[in-house]
Design an enzyme around this catalytic site. Sequence first.
Site, PDB file in Angstrom:
ATOM      1  CG  ASP A   2      12.308 101.314   4.051  1.00  0.00           C
ATOM      2  OD1 ASP A   2      12.609 100.136   3.820  1.00  0.00           O
ATOM      3  OD2 ASP A   2      11.596 101.658   5.009  1.00  0.00           O
ATOM      4  CE  LYS A  54      10.153 108.258   8.577  1.00  0.00           C
ATOM      5  NZ  LYS A  54      10.908 108.054   7.323  1.00  0.00           N
ATOM      6  CB  THR A 108       6.724 105.032  14.567  1.00  0.00           C
ATOM      7  OG1 THR A 108       7.712 104.227  15.208  1.00  0.00           O
ATOM      8  CG2 THR A 108       5.379 104.363  14.686  1.00  0.00           C
ATOM      9  CB  VAL A 109       4.220 106.158   9.481  1.00  0.00           C
ATOM     10  CG1 VAL A 109       3.259 107.075   8.722  1.00  0.00           C
ATOM     11  CG2 VAL A 109       5.623 106.278   8.898  1.00  0.00           C
ATOM     12  N   GLY A 149       9.303 101.470  10.678  1.00  0.00           N
ATOM     13  CA  GLY A 149      10.424 101.197   9.788  1.00  0.00           C
ATOM     14  C   GLY A 149      11.742 101.464  10.475  1.00  0.00           C
ATOM     15  N   GLY A 150      12.825 101.364   9.671  1.00  0.00           N
ATOM     16  CA  GLY A 150      14.143 101.530  10.235  1.00  0.00           C
ATOM     17  C   GLY A 150      14.444 102.946  10.683  1.00  0.00           C
ATOM     18  CG  MET A 151      15.485 106.126   8.604  1.00  0.00           C
ATOM     19  SD  MET A 151      16.689 106.922   9.658  1.00  0.00           S
ATOM     20  CE  MET A 151      16.104 108.590   9.602  1.00  0.00           C
TER      21      MET A 151
END
Length: 353
Positions: A136, A41, A25-26, A21-23
């Site tokens: 998000d 995360k 990686t999971v 995602g924009g913030m």
Amino acid sequence: MLAPDTLIHNRYRIVRLMGEGGMGTVYEAIDERLGYSVALKQTLVGGPAPMEHTFEREAQQLARLRHPALPVVSDFFTDEAGQFLVTSFVPGDDLAKQLAVRGKAFFLEQMLRWADELLDVLEYLHSRQTPVLHRDIKPQNLKVGKRGELILLDLGLVKDSPLPTSHARGVSSGFGYTPLEQIQGEGTDPRSDLYALAATLYHLATNHPPADALRRASYLARRQPDPLRPPREINPLLPFTFANLLIAALSLDPAGRPSSAQAMRFAMYEERTGKAKALPILQPAVERTMPIVEKAAAKPKRQSQLITALPEPTQPLPHVATRSKNKPIWYLWMAGATLAIILFGGGAWWLAA
């Protein structure tokens, strides 16, 4: 990107990549100390010490959250690989994958129940002493739990963060669900989450993602029609009220959206039950740990229906005679007279004889 079997913080072993995602990686990982799966995360925000302190403060605030629709934050740390947040692992496919496999929109009643659960958790987050914004919301960040409850994944930064909004998920993989003010870095508030929620429900209700905010803004700037198609144009089975509520929450101007998650939830409740819902007195957010799905507040009485207490009478009320339930007394007099006549007649006959 971390390779499978990588050991992080001498405790968490990477199993697989779950999403980006924009913030950050999971990953799915194994907590080797406790022996169970977790979601790990890795954030993309790093650098100066003030940002590290911000991450630590926000991680502590997220760890205090307790709501059935939120994963529990169990750990956070910073090492040479970056900053990490550890939360409970929710197995299964997200709603984006389920929708792709299904190939058609979800049932309306199911979506209304999910909407109620999501608005309940947003009400909980937004009403805290330090409001928390997700920033998000999208089908990829929603999963269904073992008991059918909806789980909201990948929680964002808190509202009082000094980080610019453009760095805090300004552009994410859920671009089509992101409001215009967030894309342009103009600042976000709870109504930004309502836009993303409405965009998500639009997709789930029509099996078509909505036109993204930047495209819509460019069309309107050129005085062209809004490319956002009405939901009922795609799915005629949607009720008018529900479709109109989605369009209102998808307003490019935050002022045109519902004022809060609570207000939008009441409108959803009316659509689901056909009844108006009274505004309850909000309890402190820390005490609200369970979602209110089926239980509704009492319907308020109209002014014309309100009954006031009557004043005490200044004079005694007049006596109203009532008919006795016993037989009237004249029956006794008649019976006595009849008996007397019989006795008198019988005595006279006896004397004459």
